[in-house]
Design a protein around this motif. Structure first.
Motif, PDB file in Angstrom:
ATOM      1  N   UNK A  55       0.857  -1.192   0.000  1.00 42.60           N
ATOM      2  CA  UNK A  55       0.000   0.000   0.000  1.00 42.60           C
ATOM      3  C   UNK A  55       0.891   1.239   0.000  1.00 42.60           C
ATOM      4  N   UNK A  56       1.254   1.677  -1.191  1.00 41.64           N
ATOM      5  CA  UNK A  56       2.110   2.850  -1.331  1.00 41.64           C
ATOM      6  C   UNK A  56       1.686   3.657  -2.561  1.00 41.64           C
ATOM      7  N   UNK A  57       2.370   4.768  -2.797  1.00 45.15           N
ATOM      8  CA  UNK A  57       1.966   5.648  -3.897  1.00 45.15           C
ATOM      9  C   UNK A  57       2.077   4.958  -5.243  1.00 45.15           C
ATOM     10  N   UNK A  58       3.066   4.118  -5.383  1.00 47.75           N
ATOM     11  CA  UNK A  58       3.242   3.435  -6.672  1.00 47.75           C
ATOM     12  C   UNK A  58       2.063   2.536  -6.990  1.00 47.75           C
ATOM     13  N   UNK A  59       1.429   1.982  -5.945  1.00 44.17           N
ATOM     14  CA  UNK A  59       0.276   1.106  -6.163  1.00 44.17           C
ATOM     15  C   UNK A  59      -1.028   1.893  -6.263  1.00 44.17           C
ATOM     16  N   UNK A  60      -1.122   2.977  -5.499  1.00 43.15           N
ATOM     17  CA  UNK A  60      -2.399   3.683  -5.386  1.00 43.15           C
ATOM     18  C   UNK A  60      -2.612   4.765  -6.445  1.00 43.15           C
ATOM     19  N   UNK A  61      -1.517   5.230  -7.061  1.00 44.74           N
ATOM     20  CA  UNK A  61      -1.629   6.312  -8.035  1.00 44.74           C
ATOM     21  C   UNK A  61      -1.359   5.825  -9.455  1.00 44.74           C
ATOM     22  N   UNK A  62      -1.818   6.613 -10.410  1.00 46.34           N
ATOM     23  CA  UNK A  62      -1.476   6.339 -11.808  1.00 46.34           C
ATOM     24  C   UNK A  62       0.033   6.496 -11.970  1.00 46.34           C
ATOM     25  N   UNK A  63       0.604   5.738 -12.882  1.00 42.32           N
ATOM     26  CA  UNK A  63       2.065   5.750 -13.052  1.00 42.32           C
ATOM     27  C   UNK A  63       2.588   7.156 -13.315  1.00 42.32           C
ATOM     28  N   UNK A 195      -6.242  -3.147  -5.635  1.00 37.80           N
ATOM     29  CA  UNK A 195      -4.932  -3.497  -6.175  1.00 37.80           C
ATOM     30  C   UNK A 195      -3.908  -3.614  -5.049  1.00 37.80           C
ATOM     31  N   UNK A 196      -3.942  -2.632  -4.124  1.00 38.98           N
ATOM     32  CA  UNK A 196      -3.007  -2.653  -2.996  1.00 38.98           C
ATOM     33  C   UNK A 196      -3.230  -3.888  -2.131  1.00 38.98           C
ATOM     34  N   UNK A 197      -4.494  -4.244  -1.908  1.00 34.81           N
ATOM     35  CA  UNK A 197      -4.797  -5.422  -1.099  1.00 34.81           C
ATOM     36  C   UNK A 197      -4.309  -6.692  -1.780  1.00 34.81           C
ATOM     37  N   UNK A 198      -4.470  -6.751  -3.093  1.00 37.20           N
ATOM     38  CA  UNK A 198      -4.004  -7.918  -3.840  1.00 37.20           C
ATOM     39  C   UNK A 198      -2.481  -8.023  -3.761  1.00 37.20           C
ATOM     40  N   UNK A 199      -1.804  -6.873  -3.858  1.00 37.46           N
ATOM     41  CA  UNK A 199      -0.348  -6.863  -3.741  1.00 37.46           C
ATOM     42  C   UNK A 199       0.070  -7.323  -2.348  1.00 37.46           C
ATOM     43  N   UNK A 200      -0.665  -6.861  -1.347  1.00 33.76           N
ATOM     44  CA  UNK A 200      -0.356  -7.250   0.019  1.00 33.76           C
ATOM     45  C   UNK A 200      -0.442  -8.760   0.192  1.00 33.76           C
ATOM     46  N   UNK A 201      -1.517  -9.353  -0.300  1.00 33.61           N
ATOM     47  CA  UNK A 201      -1.707 -10.799  -0.178  1.00 33.61           C
ATOM     48  C   UNK A 201      -0.616 -11.559  -0.921  1.00 33.61           C
ATOM     49  N   UNK A 202      -0.243 -11.022  -2.065  1.00 33.23           N
ATOM     50  CA  UNK A 202       0.799 -11.671  -2.854  1.00 33.23           C
ATOM     51  C   UNK A 202       2.127 -11.666  -2.109  1.00 33.23           C
ATOM     52  N   UNK A 203       2.488 -10.514  -1.512  1.00 40.62           N
ATOM     53  CA  UNK A 203       3.743 -10.410  -0.777  1.00 40.62           C
ATOM     54  C   UNK A 203       3.755 -11.360   0.423  1.00 40.62           C
ATOM     55  N   UNK A 204       2.641 -11.410   1.143  1.00 42.63           N
ATOM     56  CA  UNK A 204       2.552 -12.258   2.328  1.00 42.63           C
ATOM     57  C   UNK A 204       2.673 -13.728   1.936  1.00 42.63           C
ATOM     58  N   UNK A 205       1.994 -14.119   0.853  1.00 43.30           N
ATOM     59  CA  UNK A 205       2.045 -15.503   0.396  1.00 43.30           C
ATOM     60  C   UNK A 205       3.455 -15.894  -0.042  1.00 43.30           C
ATOM     61  N   UNK A 206       4.120 -15.003  -0.746  1.00 42.17           N
ATOM     62  CA  UNK A 206       5.480 -15.290  -1.202  1.00 42.17           C
ATOM     63  C   UNK A 206       6.443 -15.408  -0.016  1.00 42.17           C
ATOM     64  N   UNK A 207       6.247 -14.528   0.971  1.00 43.10           N
ATOM     65  CA  UNK A 207       7.085 -14.601   2.164  1.00 43.10           C
ATOM     66  C   UNK A 207       6.858 -15.908   2.905  1.00 43.10           C
ATOM     67  N   UNK A 208       5.590 -16.303   3.021  1.00 41.91           N
ATOM     68  CA  UNK A 208       5.258 -17.545   3.720  1.00 41.91           C
ATOM     69  C   UNK A 208       5.816 -18.753   2.993  1.00 41.91           C
ATOM     70  N   UNK A 209       5.727 -18.734   1.661  1.00 40.15           N
ATOM     71  CA  UNK A 209       6.219 -19.857   0.874  1.00 40.15           C
ATOM     72  C   UNK A 209       7.731 -20.007   0.985  1.00 40.15           C
ATOM     73  N   UNK A 210       8.432 -18.868   1.017  1.00 46.43           N
ATOM     74  CA  UNK A 210       9.890 -18.940   1.041  1.00 46.43           C
ATOM     75  C   UNK A 210      10.445 -19.140   2.441  1.00 46.43           C
ATOM     76  N   UNK A 211       9.814 -18.505   3.438  1.00 49.20           N
ATOM     77  CA  UNK A 211      10.385 -18.514   4.776  1.00 49.20           C
ATOM     78  C   UNK A 211       9.540 -19.244   5.812  1.00 49.20           C
ATOM     79  N   UNK A 212       8.370 -19.688   5.432  1.00 48.25           N
ATOM     80  CA  UNK A 212       7.524 -20.420   6.360  1.00 48.25           C
ATOM     81  C   UNK A 212       7.181 -19.606   7.585  1.00 48.25           C
ATOM     82  N   UNK A 213       7.277 -20.208   8.735  1.00 46.05           N
ATOM     83  CA  UNK A 213       6.878 -19.546   9.972  1.00 46.05           C
ATOM     84  C   UNK A 213       8.064 -19.026  10.769  1.00 46.05           C
TER      85      UNK A 213
END
Length: 228
Positions: A55-63, A195-213
């Motif tokens: 959730x940052x300007x790059x995600x929330x604003x037009x390029x 879009x920001x929420x989708x990015x958030x979920x993606x980041x969390x899932x990738x972190x969980x997949x790579x680093x687990x708990x």
């Protein structure tokens, strides 16, 4: 003679006041490290709570709006780092969003966008730096800029991580980017929150997949691999 001496004194006093005024006018353009009105730390890690990943300007604003804001930050700084005055070897500076966190209301408020050299940006984005195995370099740079010992720099990084853990325990953080809308007249793009929420979920899932708990630095690192 007395009048002449008084006139000379008045003239010197006016020149002195004019010089002080000029210095005051230049002060906002002096890198933080060299400003007499600032004290260390001039640069330190600043962790984004997990609920706000993506959730940052790059995600929330037009390029084009984000490009205008970040390029304006570069221009205001003369393409030099606002913290140390330096420039990077590959690209001079990078855009860094400055956030304030209200732990009582759990609101993240944008305070501005500044230009940072890659070395200072690496300190701010501590997780990404660790993932690249450059934490020793970043610690050394924090020591150099802040005038700290290694123990002091390490303690600062550990405290930032502890704070991140505390803030990441809450999922109800909200993001306020009114600074950008007020200063640049921009508005969030349609569906920006989704879009920001989708990015958030993606980041969390990738972190969980790579680093687990394992948590700790790791979950933050993976997020920052995709941010600049």
């Amino acid at each position: 003679m007395a009048k002449a001496a008084g006139a000379v004194f008045d003239g010197k006093e006016k020149c002195w006041k004019a010089s002080v005024d000029r210095l005051d006018a230049l002060l906002p353009f002096v890198p933080y490290r060299y400003r007499p009105d600032r004290k260390p730390p001039y640069i330190r890690p600043w962790m984004v709570p997990q609920a706000l990943w993506g959730r940052n300007l790059r995600a929330l604003l037009a390029k084009e709006d984000w490009d205008r804001i970040r390029k304006d930050a570069y221009a205001r700084a003369g393409s030099r780092c606002r913290v140390c005055g330096g420039r990077g070897p590959k690209w001079p500076v990078e855009a860094d969003e400055g956030w304030h966190y209200d732990d009582a209301t759990r609101v993240q408020t944008l305070k501005g966008v500044i230009a940072l050299c890659p070395d200072c940006h690496a300190v701010r984005h501590w997780g990404k730096t660790m993932s690249a195995g450059r934490q020793d370099e970043a610690l050394a740079w924090m020591m150099e800029v802040n005038g700290w010992t290694r123990a002091a720099a390490t303690r600062c990084a550990d405290e930032a991580m502890e704070q991140w853990h505390e803030r990441s325990a809450y999922s109800d953080w909200r993001c306020d980017i009114s600074w950008a809308t007020t200063h640049y007249g921009v508005t969030t793009i349609q569906g920006g929150d989704a879009i920001a929420e989708k990015r958030n979920q993606s980041f969390v899932q990738k972190a969980s997949a790579q680093y687990g708990s394992r948590g700790g630095h790791a979950s933050y690192i993976q997020h920052l691999l995709y941010e600049r």
